[in-house]
Enzyme design. Structure first.
Site, short mmCIF file in Angstrom:
data_model
loop_
_atom_site.label_atom_id
_atom_site.label_comp_id
_atom_site.label_asym_id
_atom_site.label_seq_id
_atom_site.Cartn_x
_atom_site.Cartn_y
_atom_site.Cartn_z
N TYR A 19 0.97 5.20 -5.43
CA TYR A 19 0.83 4.88 -3.99
C TYR A 19 1.61 3.62 -3.59
CZ TYR A 19 -3.45 1.91 -4.78
OH TYR A 19 -4.36 0.97 -5.16
N GLU A 20 1.71 3.46 -2.29
CA GLU A 20 2.55 2.42 -1.67
C GLU A 20 3.99 2.45 -2.19
OE1 GLU A 20 0.84 -1.31 -0.64
OE2 GLU A 20 -1.17 -0.45 -0.52
#
Ligand code: CAA
Length: 377
Positions: free
Chosen positions: A360-361
């Site tokens: 994620y990110e």
């Protein structure tokens, strides 16, 4: 350069460690099993002042610097990476408003965080993950309002948040130059929460789909100019990626500490397994990797606070720390052996939690692209 905490940081971290020790660690297994955060914990995190860490003092927040916030996330990550993710999602959602919002937007948005509400950053869509610029959610101008239609997915805090930053395209033909950011209140007609993700790890955090069906948002809730959304999202991710690194090193520290304790206690062939050099080499490597990842996370936060360009270091910190967390948690399971693979001990959960940090990110493949572009061009 100073590697010591200030007296204020020491006091703050002591308080955070108490919350982690009393309110998070004893419940981490249960929250993982039930795939939900304890509702009382959200209130306790608010009481401890942990839900509005990025809010400046002039908006009644603590006005903390990035390094101090990273220290806090590291402690939360040590307790439960899912809880740390939920808390960090408030910071992620706050950056578009912090960097680009008007005074009124800041007052409005930060008030939610000061009251202990959760926020969410809604960028990702089924067709827009790594390719964040291909957001299909449409924002169509209607008088002084915009009408938003589309679906967001994998939104951290999606089912629990009261306030959202939603990215939509206001000029489809313009591609990423049409991307626009909006503040959207959960109670807006047409806004609803869809599927709750049943995840491998960080199960205490809430991850949901969001559905926007003719959601009317006034222009006063548009963050920055129409078409500036992509840069706002990228700048936000620059600020938030070192925090993924901070959560990762906290998580890795928990796995490392468990492996060291276990290696000292576990007896095989008539002695503690810590006395075997192959185990010692694993522990030494884990310790070295952890310290080097920590230094890079701290440096990225420090560079941000110095007002230096830190996009490359933010990507490096996120990438190195999350890869390190994956290696250390995997090695911790190896040191603990068959017991490490059992749910009786927390190390298998650490290993499952670590995986998402690489995803994620911005996946670590995307981080490497960002780093490579900075170095080469
Ligand atoms: N700061 C400011 N501007 C930036 C920037 C930055 N860090 N990065 C790029 N830009 C600008 C560029 O300068 C360029 O501007 P101009 O056109 O004016 O020159 C524009 O943005 C486009 O840049 P690129 O051509 O590099 O864009 P791209 O389409 O090739 O994509 C990318 C770049 C790095 C792959 C980007 O899409 C990206 O970061 N993808 C990953 C998405 C991501 O991280 N998603 C995470 C979702 S949130 C989440 O995961 C939260 C959670 O659950 C906890």
């Amino acid at each position: 350069m100073d590697f010591q905490f200030t007296p204020d940081q020491t006091a703050l971290l002591k308080m955070v460690q108490e919350v982690v020790t009393k309110e998070i660690i004893p419940y981490a297994h249960e929250m993982d099993e039930k795939a939900t955060i304890r509702p009382e914990l959200i209130q306790q995190l608010h009481n401890a002042g942990l839900l509005n860490l990025t809010v400046p003092e002039e908006y009644d927040g603590p006005g903390l610097d990035a390094l101090t916030i990273a220290f806090i996330y590291e402690q939360l990550g040590r307790g439960d990476a899912g809880v740390a993710t939920s808390v960090a999602a408030n910071a992620l959602a706050s950056y578009p408003v912090l960097t680009t919002g008007t005074h009124e937007q800041k007052q409005y948005f930060f008030n939610f965080l000061n009251e202990g509400k959760l926020a969410a950053f809604a960028l990702t869509e089924p067709g827009a993950g790594s390719d964040a610029g291909s957001v299909a959610t449409a924002a169509v101008k209607d008088g002084d309002d915009y009408i938003l239609n589309g679906t967001k997915c994998f939104i951290t805090n999606g089912g629990l948040a009261d306030i959202f930053v939603v990215f939509a395209n206001a000029r489809k033909s313009a591609g990423i130059r049409g991307l626009t950011a909006f503040i959207v209140d959960r109670n807006t007609p047409g806004f609803s929460v869809g599927k709750h993700e049943d995840k491998m790890g960080i199960r205490s955090s809430n991850t949901c789909e969001l559905i926007l069906d003719h959601v009317r948002v006034p222009s006063s809730r548009r963050i920055g100019k129409e078409g500036h959304g992509f840069k706002i999202a990228m700048k936000t991710l620059d600020s938030a990626r070192p925090f993924v690194g901070a959560v990762s090193i906290g998580l890795a520290q928990a796995a490392f500490d468990f492996a060291v304790k276990y290696a000292r206690e576990r007896q095989q062939f008539g002695k503690a397994i810590a006395s075997f050099q192959l185990v010692q080499a694993m522990i030494a490597d884990m310790g070295m990797k952890l310290e080097s990842a920590r230094l890079l996370v701290y440096k990225a936060c420090w560079m941000k606070e110095q007002g230096l360009s830190f996009s490359k270091e933010a990507a490096m910190a996120k990438c190195l720390a999350s890869d390190t967390a994956m290696q250390i948690t995997t090695d911790a399971v190896q040191v603990v052996g068959g017991y490490g693979y059992s749910k009786e001990y927390p190390v298998e959960r650490y290993m499952r939690d670590a995986k998402i940090m690489q995803i994620y990110e911005g996946t670590n493949q995307i981080q490497r692209l960002v780093i490579g572009n900075h170095i080469l061009y």
